[in-house]
Design an enzyme around this catalytic site. Structure first.
Site, PDB file in Angstrom:
ATOM      1  N   ASP A   1       0.784  -1.018   0.042  1.00  0.00           N
ATOM      2  CA  ASP A   1      -0.043  -0.276   0.285  1.00  0.00           C
ATOM      3  C   ASP A   1       0.705   1.239   0.106  1.00  0.00           C
ATOM      4  O   ASP A   1       2.457   1.031  -0.073  1.00  0.00           O
ATOM      5  CB  ASP A   1      -1.033   0.285   0.925  1.00  0.00           C
ATOM      6  CG  ASP A   1      -0.402  -0.619   2.463  1.00  0.00           C
ATOM      7  OD1 ASP A   1       1.297  -1.081   2.308  1.00  0.00           O
ATOM      8  OD2 ASP A   1      -0.816  -1.276   3.653  1.00  0.00           O
TER       9      ASP A   1
ATOM     10  N   HIS B   1      -7.027  -5.117   9.436  1.00  0.00           N
ATOM     11  CA  HIS B   1      -6.232  -4.933   8.177  1.00  0.00           C
ATOM     12  C   HIS B   1      -5.836  -4.945   8.233  1.00  0.00           C
ATOM     13  O   HIS B   1      -4.464  -5.790   9.115  1.00  0.00           O
ATOM     14  CB  HIS B   1      -6.773  -3.093   8.354  1.00  0.00           C
ATOM     15  CG  HIS B   1      -5.600  -3.099   8.633  1.00  0.00           C
ATOM     16  ND1 HIS B   1      -6.320  -1.469   8.994  1.00  0.00           N
ATOM     17  CD2 HIS B   1      -4.395  -2.968   8.982  1.00  0.00           C
ATOM     18  CE1 HIS B   1      -4.625  -0.803   9.499  1.00  0.00           C
ATOM     19  NE2 HIS B   1      -4.000  -1.462   9.350  1.00  0.00           N
TER      20      HIS B   1
HETATM   21  C1  F6R Z   1       1.405  -2.061   5.971  1.00  0.00           C
HETATM   22  C2  F6R Z   1       0.238  -1.756   6.093  1.00  0.00           C
HETATM   23  C3  F6R Z   1      -0.740  -2.474   7.340  1.00  0.00           C
HETATM   24  C4  F6R Z   1       0.425  -2.726   8.725  1.00  0.00           C
HETATM   25  C5  F6R Z   1      -0.621  -2.159   9.669  1.00  0.00           C
HETATM   26  C6  F6R Z   1       0.239  -2.777  10.942  1.00  0.00           C
HETATM   27  O1  F6R Z   1       1.870  -2.187   4.572  1.00  0.00           O
HETATM   28  O2  F6R Z   1       0.199  -2.634   5.418  1.00  0.00           O
HETATM   29  O3  F6R Z   1      -1.181  -3.065   7.555  1.00  0.00           O
HETATM   30  O4  F6R Z   1       0.733  -4.474   8.528  1.00  0.00           O
HETATM   31  O5  F6R Z   1      -1.140  -1.155  10.077  1.00  0.00           O
HETATM   32  O6  F6R Z   1       0.890  -1.913  11.093  1.00  0.00           O
HETATM   33  P1  F6R Z   1       2.223  -2.081  12.389  1.00  0.00           P
HETATM   34  O7  F6R Z   1       2.793  -3.044  12.119  1.00  0.00           O
HETATM   35  O8  F6R Z   1       3.330  -0.597  12.130  1.00  0.00           O
HETATM   36  O9  F6R Z   1       1.331  -2.328  13.699  1.00  0.00           O
END
Ligand code: F6R
Length: 270
Positions: free
Chosen positions: A67, A138
């Protein structure tokens, strides 16, 4: 589904990096689906370190990021393109032309989604997809809702996601409202999926996603259907999967969850 729990996240990162490295070493033209955010940073650090010490090449690797924020150029320090450069790409010899990330400042975000989707479809199934998980379940920016989209699409981020991501931005109002995200199609079609999560704050959503029902209201729960899913957790993220007061281990066995402590790393890098 296999869930591996490690005493600390460094060992989970080492295993994650070893699994990616295996793909890179064994495949002629490996296609990696990559994630941003804090979860994969340790894996990227380990990969960069393995590269520095062993000089295996990334020239034959293609990468496809999940993304990008709408409105942020690749030079914006909080863009996911900049994140990938900082944490991984600048440390390796990957060819810039093999790096694919949606363009957050394309004139038309809708057309950019079509372009990115075409790219993914032409590339064919990803060899491995690395994922984090949002506090709301998500994956990529496929947010919970009545429906999920299988193709690349423009998404309005939920307030919960914006709040969680505000930590990367100086001022609250600067957190982007929209993003372009890969749909769940290429994630589910990837030959392997590796999801990594650390810390107590992820423990509830990990429980919901992997022990709860499969529902679009928790997009990560769809991964229960993936034939080759490995979830790497530290003990804090796994804390709600382990309940000493109940003979719950049986539940995990029924769900074919297999807890590995400190696995032999050499086996995984072979
Ligand atoms: C990032 C993405 C998101 C993150 C998720 C968790 O490319 O697609 O799905 O993996 O928001 O974020 P963190 O790792 O910062 O807790």
């Amino acid at each position: 589904m296999r869930i591996s729990v490690f005493r600390d996240s460094v060992n989970a990162d080492r295993v994650g990096a070893s699994i990616l490295l295996k793909e890179i070493r064994e495949k002629l033209n490996p296609k990696l689906g990559l994630a941003t955010g804090s979860s994969p940073v340790g894996i990227y650090r380990q990969l960069a370190e393995l590269y520095r010490r062993n000089h295996f090449s990334f020239k034959h690797v293609s990468s496809f990021n999940l993304d990008e924020y709408v409105g942020l150029s690749e030079d914006h320090p909080q863009s996911y393109a900049a994140f990938m450069r900082e944490h991984l790409f600048q440390h390796l010899d990957i060819e810039p032309r093999n790096i694919h990330i949606p363009n957050g400042i394309a004139e038309s975000a809708e057309e950019e989604c079509i372009r990115y989707e075409k790219l993914l479809q032409e590339a064919g199934p990803l060899d491995i997809q690395l994922l984090g998980i949002g506090l709301n379940g998500h994956i990529g920016f496929n947010e919970p809702g009545k429906n999920l989209s299988s193709e690349t699409h423009l998404v309005t981020l939920t307030e919960e996601t914006r709040r969680a991501n505000a930590r990367w931005f100086l001022l609250d109002g600067q957190t982007p409202r929209q993003a372009i995200t890969m749909g769940v199609g290429p994630i589910m079609k990837a030959k392997k999926v590796l999801l990594i999560a650390q810390g107590e704050e992820k423990s509830s959503i990990i429980q919901e996603a992997f022990l709860g029902p499969i529902t679009t209201h928790c997009p990560a729960s769809l991964l229960q259907l993936h034939p080759n899913l490995l979830v790497l957790l530290d003990e804090a993220a796994a804390s709600r999967l382990i309940d000493d007061s109940q003979p719950s281990f049986r539940i995990y066995v029924n769900k074919r969850i297999d807890f590995l402590y400190e696995p032999d790393l050499r086996e995984l890098v072979q």
